[in-house]
Enzyme design. Structure first.
Site, PDB file in Angstrom:
ATOM      1  N   GLY A   1       0.791  -1.226   0.000  1.00 17.14           N
ATOM      2  CA  GLY A   1       0.000   0.000   0.000  1.00 17.14           C
ATOM      3  C   GLY A   1       0.818   1.267   0.000  1.00 17.14           C
ATOM      4  O   GLY A   1       0.308   2.347   0.326  1.00 17.14           O
ATOM      5  N   GLN A   2       2.100   1.175  -0.359  1.00 17.93           N
ATOM      6  CA  GLN A   2       2.937   2.373  -0.373  1.00 17.93           C
ATOM      7  C   GLN A   2       2.572   3.257  -1.566  1.00 17.93           C
ATOM      8  O   GLN A   2       2.470   2.778  -2.703  1.00 17.93           O
ATOM      9  CB  GLN A   2       4.421   1.984  -0.448  1.00 17.93           C
ATOM     10  CG  GLN A   2       5.349   3.187  -0.330  1.00 17.93           C
ATOM     11  CD  GLN A   2       6.826   2.792  -0.230  1.00 17.93           C
ATOM     12  OE1 GLN A   2       7.179   1.619  -0.360  1.00 17.93           O
ATOM     13  NE2 GLN A   2       7.673   3.780   0.001  1.00 17.93           N
TER      14      GLN A   2
ATOM     15  N   HIS B   1       8.429   6.159   5.240  1.00  8.47           N
ATOM     16  CA  HIS B   1       7.757   6.892   6.307  1.00  8.47           C
ATOM     17  C   HIS B   1       7.115   5.894   7.246  1.00  8.47           C
ATOM     18  O   HIS B   1       6.509   4.915   6.824  1.00  8.47           O
ATOM     19  CB  HIS B   1       6.707   7.849   5.739  1.00  8.47           C
ATOM     20  CG  HIS B   1       5.845   7.255   4.672  1.00  8.47           C
ATOM     21  ND1 HIS B   1       6.290   7.100   3.381  1.00  8.47           N
ATOM     22  CD2 HIS B   1       4.590   6.768   4.706  1.00  8.47           C
ATOM     23  CE1 HIS B   1       5.335   6.547   2.652  1.00  8.47           C
ATOM     24  NE2 HIS B   1       4.293   6.324   3.432  1.00  8.47           N
TER      25      HIS B   1
HETATM   26  P1  AMP Z   1       1.691   5.373   2.091  1.00  8.38           P
HETATM   27  O1  AMP Z   1       0.388   5.012   1.407  1.00  8.38           O
HETATM   28  O2  AMP Z   1       2.104   4.411   3.158  1.00  8.38           O
HETATM   29  O3  AMP Z   1       2.786   5.639   1.077  1.00  8.38           O
HETATM   30  O4  AMP Z   1       1.407   6.712   2.873  1.00  8.38           O
HETATM   31  C1  AMP Z   1       1.535   7.976   2.316  1.00  8.38           C
HETATM   32  C2  AMP Z   1       0.858   8.920   3.272  1.00  8.38           C
HETATM   33  O5  AMP Z   1       1.272  10.224   2.972  1.00  8.38           O
HETATM   34  C3  AMP Z   1      -0.658   8.900   3.185  1.00  8.38           C
HETATM   35  O6  AMP Z   1      -1.202   8.533   4.456  1.00  8.38           O
HETATM   36  C4  AMP Z   1      -1.022  10.317   2.780  1.00  8.38           C
HETATM   37  O7  AMP Z   1      -2.209  10.777   3.387  1.00  8.38           O
HETATM   38  C5  AMP Z   1       0.203  11.094   3.230  1.00  8.38           C
HETATM   39  N1  AMP Z   1       0.449  12.335   2.497  1.00  8.38           N
HETATM   40  C6  AMP Z   1       0.481  12.503   1.160  1.00  8.38           C
HETATM   41  N2  AMP Z   1       0.758  13.773   0.859  1.00  8.38           N
HETATM   42  C7  AMP Z   1       0.931  14.427   2.028  1.00  8.38           C
HETATM   43  C8  AMP Z   1       1.226  15.768   2.390  1.00  8.38           C
HETATM   44  N3  AMP Z   1       1.422  16.729   1.470  1.00  8.38           N
HETATM   45  N4  AMP Z   1       1.302  16.098   3.704  1.00  8.38           N
HETATM   46  C9  AMP Z   1       1.097  15.145   4.644  1.00  8.38           C
HETATM   47  N5  AMP Z   1       0.824  13.864   4.370  1.00  8.38           N
HETATM   48  C10 AMP Z   1       0.731  13.501   3.086  1.00  8.38           C
END
Ligand code: AMP
Ligand code: ZN
Length: 112
Positions: free
Chosen positions: A91-92, A98
């Site tokens: 799910g990345q 992060h």
């Molecule tokens: P993943 O799906 O594990 O790659 O998580 C990516 C995360 O980044 C998601 O939970 C998004 O909501 C978050 N995200 C994406 N863009 C931003 C942003 N500009 N500021 C804060 N969080 C973000």
């Protein structure tokens, strides 16, 4: 990485709701919060996925930073979840590693 969203957040080129920063890591609130508290802890060094990581101390610091912030937010005793999604099946969606930290409500298991 010039076109990495999270590198741009670290550089201040894209705004974020910052919680904590030191020489190694940066923490900020997730823009799409899935719980009352949902923040991300990222390394300042660009690492695309957990498969590309080799710095044991840095990866450990992500977890300990999440724990420190959870304590400061007052959610540590009730509990919280830390998770790192890796690649498509994990799910990345952002390819700068992060650690998600979610808390403030009971979380179900297993995840979807
Ligand atoms: P993943 O799906 O594990 O790659 O998580 C990516 C995360 O980044 C998601 O939970 C998004 O909501 C978050 N995200 C994406 N863009 C931003 C942003 N500009 N500021 C804060 N969080 C973000
Ligand atoms: Zn990056």
């Amino acid at each position: 990485m010039s076109d990495c969203l999270f590198c741009k957040i670290i550089a201040g080129e894209i705004p974020a709701n910052k919680i904590f920063e030191d020489k190694d890591v940066f923490a900020f609130h997730d823009i799409g919060a899935q719980a009352p508290h949902h923040f991300l802890v990222i390394p300042k060094k660009h690492i695309a996925t957990l498969n590309d990581a080799d710095d044991t101390a840095l990866i450990g610091k992500l977890a300990l930073t999440a724990s420190k912030i959870a304590k400061e937010l007052g959610i540590a005793d009730d509990g919280y979840r830390v998770v790192m999604n890796c690649n498509e099946d994990g799910g990345q969606t952002v390819y700068h590693i992060h650690l998600h930290c979610l808390g403030g409500r009971p979380l179900t298991w297993p995840p979807g």
